[in-house]
Enzyme design. Structure first.
Site, PDB file in Angstrom:
ATOM      1  N   ASP A   1     -60.488  25.045  73.296  1.00  0.00           N
ATOM      2  CA  ASP A   1     -60.929  23.782  73.877  1.00  0.00           C
ATOM      3  C   ASP A   1     -61.809  23.030  72.885  1.00  0.00           C
ATOM      4  OD1 ASP A   1     -61.932  21.862  76.049  1.00  0.00           O
ATOM      5  OD2 ASP A   1     -60.734  23.269  77.235  1.00  0.00           O
TER       6      ASP A   1
ATOM      7  N   HIS B   1     -65.970  18.855  77.636  1.00  0.00           N
ATOM      8  CA  HIS B   1     -64.845  19.427  78.376  1.00  0.00           C
ATOM      9  C   HIS B   1     -64.793  20.947  78.241  1.00  0.00           C
ATOM     10  CE1 HIS B   1     -60.550  20.538  78.949  1.00  0.00           C
ATOM     11  NE2 HIS B   1     -60.548  19.550  79.853  1.00  0.00           N
TER      12      HIS B   1
ATOM     13  N   ASN C   1     -51.778  16.174  83.855  1.00  0.00           N
ATOM     14  CA  ASN C   1     -52.312  15.209  84.825  1.00  0.00           C
ATOM     15  C   ASN C   1     -51.555  13.894  84.863  1.00  0.00           C
ATOM     16  OD1 ASN C   1     -54.468  16.994  85.408  1.00  0.00           O
ATOM     17  ND2 ASN C   1     -55.497  16.315  83.558  1.00  0.00           N
TER      18      ASN C   1
ATOM     19  N   SER D   1     -57.224  20.754  84.216  1.00  0.00           N
ATOM     20  CA  SER D   1     -58.125  21.470  83.310  1.00  0.00           C
ATOM     21  C   SER D   1     -59.128  22.315  84.075  1.00  0.00           C
ATOM     22  CB  SER D   1     -58.895  20.479  82.434  1.00  0.00           C
ATOM     23  OG  SER D   1     -58.169  20.129  81.295  1.00  0.00           O
TER      24      SER D   1
END
Length: 659
Positions: free
Chosen positions: A61, A96, A188, A260
């Site tokens: 990430d 994130h 998404n 996520s």
């Protein structure tokens, strides 16, 4: 080529600025307040003291907040991957990655949020930059590096929307071949199919070790932004992904939404499973999470929800039929209830109630579960109403002459024993479908053969339980002596054999003595004592074997006729059911250590322990004119089924007419 974290476009825009919705926990906040913990039933793991301790979870990430107390002491690796080169910096400059890491493993410290696996070891790979983008080369390299570093689970809350994955699949294949479970966000875009790399789950080289994860809201509805299961439905499940609170790159906690957020829920659940069962493979872990998901949408696996909602509680429960874990695999049998005859129940049930006979069973994935034997003990079933009525109006069909006779039905054992029905228990393990043959050898000696099976017998191992044998009856004056041999099939001492306590087929020798006497008026009295020897043998399931076992019982009977009406009958009896007075059984019990290594111990059970079952009975029948006969039966049992202090009572009213 750039990839992006699989969050809402709005969330990405907010990440680039400073308008995230912050969250401050109340003074009495607990993880139980989080709707997502409740939705996936995570508390069931914590109740078992399962927190994912020691399981290495790789996170590819934007990095992690290295100063957050939520991760203190649990960041096992801190690497960056840029331009295909592995470095040593993994600080988060986006937020994130910290949010994802918090969902997986934020500490259970009473502050802020709590992750699904709060004691997991986190391996951090910063492959995405401050804008949330990165190259496929870096993502691929980070995934394989995580696998090489020993990550058992690798979370990728990222995605690529191209028509095909243009990265080097050999990196993903390498991670799979290392035995890692790869968990990817579905994406998404509200699309019909997941993004890449989640969509790789369908490939043969993935070996069932890649999961695609969609997002649902608090009402378990698919989130509007979540990509659906589509062509990846058989490797797809959903988890909470709307308004999820977690850690960030600063000291605050924020709400974020996206697949996520859903993917790390699944990664955390996988860590809980692997933490408890360290030998559980990635493929089996994935299958368990899929198979135990709560079905949503259309019944079965569908194109929207795939297998359904992540369910930690169900994932921690046995899948399929538990089987005994035995040192000799040939003795393994399904973990199911075992019926104990009253002669054995006292000794075994007392040890089981104290937890001294608990053992480990294995489910379809070879996961060990502790089984309380006391929950599996079923006393010998009470006679059915049909059986009670047949006994009350016992009128066996008899054919033959004085020398040779056949009898069938309830009470037919009296033909062979020469005394009241049921007085010699070895001849009447079941008063069900029973056939008796008697051949008079001399004035005082009879040879009997018999075969019986229970009423409403349920086949065991594909065959019908029952008993057969022979007896020799000697009657002279007031005394009657019976001796004989009994062989049982799929039953032991009259109890059907199944489940984990399987003693095999019973083989018994017996002798009984009965003294009969005529009393004043219309009364007859008798007393019978029976001594038997059950031959030792081998069992199955938990039972390694048992020694020869002596048993005994008695019966006192009083019988009156023509007392209140012509041809009526009143019977009173007090009996002790057969009870072991010696012998022992050896049981093998499996247990597992924290590394899932099996150990086996044996326990000797003294079968002579406990209390005997006593039965007090009253029967009365009388003619009812043209209607046949009417009757009632009262029965009271003390230490019913051989269980100390247990009582049972039955009242039977009946009417019988022969046509």
């Amino acid at each position: 080529m750039r990839v992006r974290p699989s969050v809402l476009a709005l969330a990405l825009a907010n990440l680039a600025g400073s308008a995230l919705a912050a969250w401050t926990p109340s003074s009495d906040y607990t993880f139980a307040d989080d709707w997502w913990h409740q939705a996936i039933k995570a508390k069931s793991a914590y109740d078992l003291n399962l927190f994912g301790k020691g399981v290495k979870v790789g996170i590819v990430d934007t990095g992690i907040n290295l100063s957050s107390s939520e991760f203190s002491g649990r960041i096992g690796k801190c690497r960056s991957v840029s331009g295909g080169v592995v470095g040593s910096a993994c600080g988060d400059d986006n937020g994130h990655g910290s949010h994802v890491a918090g969902i997986i493993g934020a500490a259970a410290n009473g502050r802020g949020s709590m992750g699904i696996a709060p004691k997991a070891s986190l391996l951090i790979y910063k492959a995405l930059d401050s804008d949330g983008g990165g190259s496929l080369v870096d993502v691929d390299k980070a995934i394989l590096t995580a696998a090489n570093d020993g990550a058992r689970i690798i979370n990728g809350s990222l995605g690529y929307t191209g028509a095909a994955w243009s990265g080097d699949k050999t990196y993903l294949q390498g991670a799979v071949n290392k035995g890692a479970l790869l968990v990817f966000a579905a994406g998404n875009d509200g699309a019909a199919n997941p993004d890449w790399p989640a969509r790789h789950a369908t490939q043969a080289w993935a070996k069932g070790q890649i999961l695609a994860v969609g997002a649902v809201d608090e009402n378990n509805r698919i989130a509007s932004f979540s990509n659906r299961a589509g062509d990846t439905r058989y490797f797809y499940l959903v988890a909470p992904g709307v308004d999820i609170v977690s850690t960030y790159m600063d000291s605050n906690y924020y709400y974020m939404s996206g697949t996520s957020m859903a993917a790390p829920m699944v990664s955390g659940a996988a860590a809980l499973l692997m933490g408890y069962w360290p030998k559980l493979s990635a493929k089996d872990t994935a299958n368990i999470l899929l198979d135990t998901a709560t079905d949503l949408g259309r019944r079965g696996v569908d194109s929207v929800y795939g297998h359904g909602l992540l369910n930690v509680k169900a994932a921690l429960a046995p899948v399929g039929q538990l089987k005994t874990a035995a040192s000799s695999g040939s003795r393994s049998v399904p973990v199911a209830s075992s019926t104990l005859p009253a002669s054995l129940a006292p000794a075994i049930s007392s040890l089981a109630a104290a937890g001294r006979l608990d053992f480990a069973g294995l489910d379809a994935y070879q996961r060990n579960f502790t089984v309380a034997t006391t929950d599996l003990l079923a006393p010998a079933s009470e006679p059915s109403l049909d059986h009670r009525l047949q006994t009350l109006f016992a009128q066996p069909a008899v054919a033959g002459d004085e020398r040779f006779q056949l009898a069938y039905g309830a009470g037919a054992d009296a033909l062979v024993s020469g005394v009241s029905a049921g007085a010699v228990p070895f001849l009447g393990f079941q008063d069900g479908d029973a056939l008796f043959m008697s051949n008079r050898i001399s004035a005082t000696l009879k040879l009997g053969l018999f075969s019986s099976r229970p009423l409403d017998a349920v086949p065991v191992n594909g065959s019908q339980p029952g008993a057969s044998g022979l007896s020799l009856n000697y009657g002279a004056g007031a005394w009657v002596i019976n001796a004989g041999l009994v062989t049982e099939h799929e039953q032991f001492m009259g109890a059907s054999q199944s489940g984990v306590l399987h003693f095999g087929d019973g083989r018994e020798m017996f002798v009984s003595a009965t003294r009969q006497a005529s009393l004043a008026g219309r009364w007859q009295a008798s007393a019978t004592a029976t001594l038997g020897l059950v031959e030792g043998g081998r069992g199955s399931g938990l039972v390694l074997g048992y020694s020869d076992m002596p048993v005994w019982g008695f019966s006192l009977n009083l019988d009156g006729r023509d007392l209140f009406a012509p041809h009526d009958r009143l019977g009173l009896s007090l009996s002790q059911s057969l009870k072991a007075i010696g012998g022992s059984a050896t049981l093998e019990l499996a247990s597992y250590d924290q590394n899932q290594n099996a150990t086996y111990s044996t326990r000797r059970v003294d079968l002579a322990g406990g209390e005997a079952e006593y039965v007090l009975a009253l029967d009365y029948t009388r003619p009812a004119g043209k209607l046949g006969r009417a009757g009632l039966s009262l029965e009271y049992k003390a230490n019913a089924a051989g269980l100390a202090g247990q009582e049972s009572a039955h009242l039977t009213l009946g009417w019988n007419r022969r046509f």
